[in-house]
Design a protein around this motif. Structure first.
Motif, short mmCIF file in Angstrom:
data_model
loop_
_atom_site.label_atom_id
_atom_site.label_comp_id
_atom_site.label_asym_id
_atom_site.label_seq_id
_atom_site.Cartn_x
_atom_site.Cartn_y
_atom_site.Cartn_z
N LEU A 1 0.82 -1.21 0.00
CA LEU A 1 0.00 0.00 0.00
C LEU A 1 0.85 1.26 0.00
N LEU A 2 1.96 1.26 0.73
CA LEU A 2 2.86 2.42 0.71
C LEU A 2 3.51 2.58 -0.66
N ALA A 3 3.91 1.47 -1.28
CA ALA A 3 4.54 1.52 -2.60
C ALA A 3 3.57 2.07 -3.65
N LEU A 4 2.29 1.81 -3.48
CA LEU A 4 1.30 2.34 -4.42
C LEU A 4 0.83 3.74 -4.01
N GLY A 5 0.62 3.94 -2.73
CA GLY A 5 0.01 5.18 -2.26
C GLY A 5 0.90 6.39 -2.31
N ILE A 6 2.17 6.23 -1.96
CA ILE A 6 3.07 7.39 -1.94
C ILE A 6 3.26 7.99 -3.33
N PRO A 7 3.55 7.18 -4.36
CA PRO A 7 3.67 7.78 -5.71
C PRO A 7 2.35 8.41 -6.20
N LEU A 8 1.21 7.76 -5.88
CA LEU A 8 -0.07 8.35 -6.28
C LEU A 8 -0.30 9.69 -5.59
N ALA A 9 -0.06 9.74 -4.30
CA ALA A 9 -0.25 10.99 -3.55
C ALA A 9 0.71 12.07 -4.06
N TYR A 10 1.94 11.68 -4.32
CA TYR A 10 2.92 12.64 -4.83
C TYR A 10 2.48 13.16 -6.20
N GLY A 11 2.04 12.25 -7.06
CA GLY A 11 1.59 12.66 -8.40
C GLY A 11 0.38 13.59 -8.33
N ILE A 12 -0.56 13.29 -7.46
CA ILE A 12 -1.73 14.16 -7.32
C ILE A 12 -1.31 15.52 -6.75
N ALA A 13 -0.43 15.53 -5.76
CA ALA A 13 0.01 16.79 -5.16
C ALA A 13 0.78 17.67 -6.15
N LEU B 1 -6.80 19.88 -11.67
CA LEU B 1 -6.93 18.43 -11.90
C LEU B 1 -6.94 17.62 -10.61
N GLN B 2 -6.49 18.18 -9.52
CA GLN B 2 -6.37 17.43 -8.27
C GLN B 2 -7.67 16.80 -7.79
N PRO B 3 -8.79 17.53 -7.78
CA PRO B 3 -10.04 16.88 -7.35
C PRO B 3 -10.45 15.72 -8.26
N ILE B 4 -10.23 15.88 -9.56
CA ILE B 4 -10.59 14.83 -10.50
C ILE B 4 -9.72 13.59 -10.28
N LEU B 5 -8.42 13.79 -10.12
CA LEU B 5 -7.51 12.67 -9.88
C LEU B 5 -7.83 11.97 -8.56
N PHE B 6 -8.15 12.77 -7.54
CA PHE B 6 -8.50 12.19 -6.26
C PHE B 6 -9.76 11.33 -6.38
N MET B 7 -10.76 11.84 -7.08
CA MET B 7 -11.99 11.06 -7.27
C MET B 7 -11.74 9.80 -8.09
N LEU B 8 -10.86 9.86 -9.07
CA LEU B 8 -10.51 8.66 -9.84
C LEU B 8 -9.89 7.59 -8.94
#
Length: 130
Positions: free
Chosen positions: A94-106, A112-119
């Motif tokens: 979960l950390l390996a997936l979540g950290i890059p996703l959170a970084y990419g969204i940030a 685009l951030q709300p759209i990416l978060f909802m996706l």
């Protein structure tokens, strides 16, 4: 000012106490109690009406026998260690997936951030419902 700040801090604190700390303390109490063939299947049961004497009796009845039993029986110990392994591996995944996703969204554009978060949220919901 003051009330709003207290509310912002108090609501999550109350949430943590109700849904994390209280169940944790209940499980800790059960794990330190002795098993019995009854309802509930453990003793001692603390009764608030007994006051300090009831608290003394409750504390004197707590035991580490359940933890000794887990350590003494290889089946329970192996099961416990396997559950720790599964928890550690799933946390790392979960950390390996979540950290890059959170970084990419940030780092994405603000619009685009709300759209990416909802996706991401929709994908998580779809994966867990199946």
């Amino acid at each position: 000012g003051g009330w709003g700040r207290r509310l912002v801090i108090g609501v999550p604190f109350l949430w943590l106490v109700l849904f994390f700390l209280a169940p944790f303390l209940i499980v800790l109490k059960i794990s330190l109690s002795q098993t019995a063939i009854a309802q509930p299947p453990y003793t001692p049961v603390f009764d608030f009406a007994e006051g300090l004497e009831g608290l003394r009796r409750f504390l004197s009845g707590l035991s580490l026998d359940n933890y000794r039993f887990i350590g003494a029986d290889w089946l329970y110990l192996a099961s416990y260690l396997k559950s720790l392994e599964v928890a550690a591996v799933s946390t790392l995944i979960l950390l390996a997936l979540g950290i890059p996703l959170a970084y990419g969204i940030a780092r994405s554009p603000r619009r685009l951030q709300p759209i990416l978060f909802m996706l991401v949220a929709t994908a998580i919901v779809n994966l867990t419902v199946r």
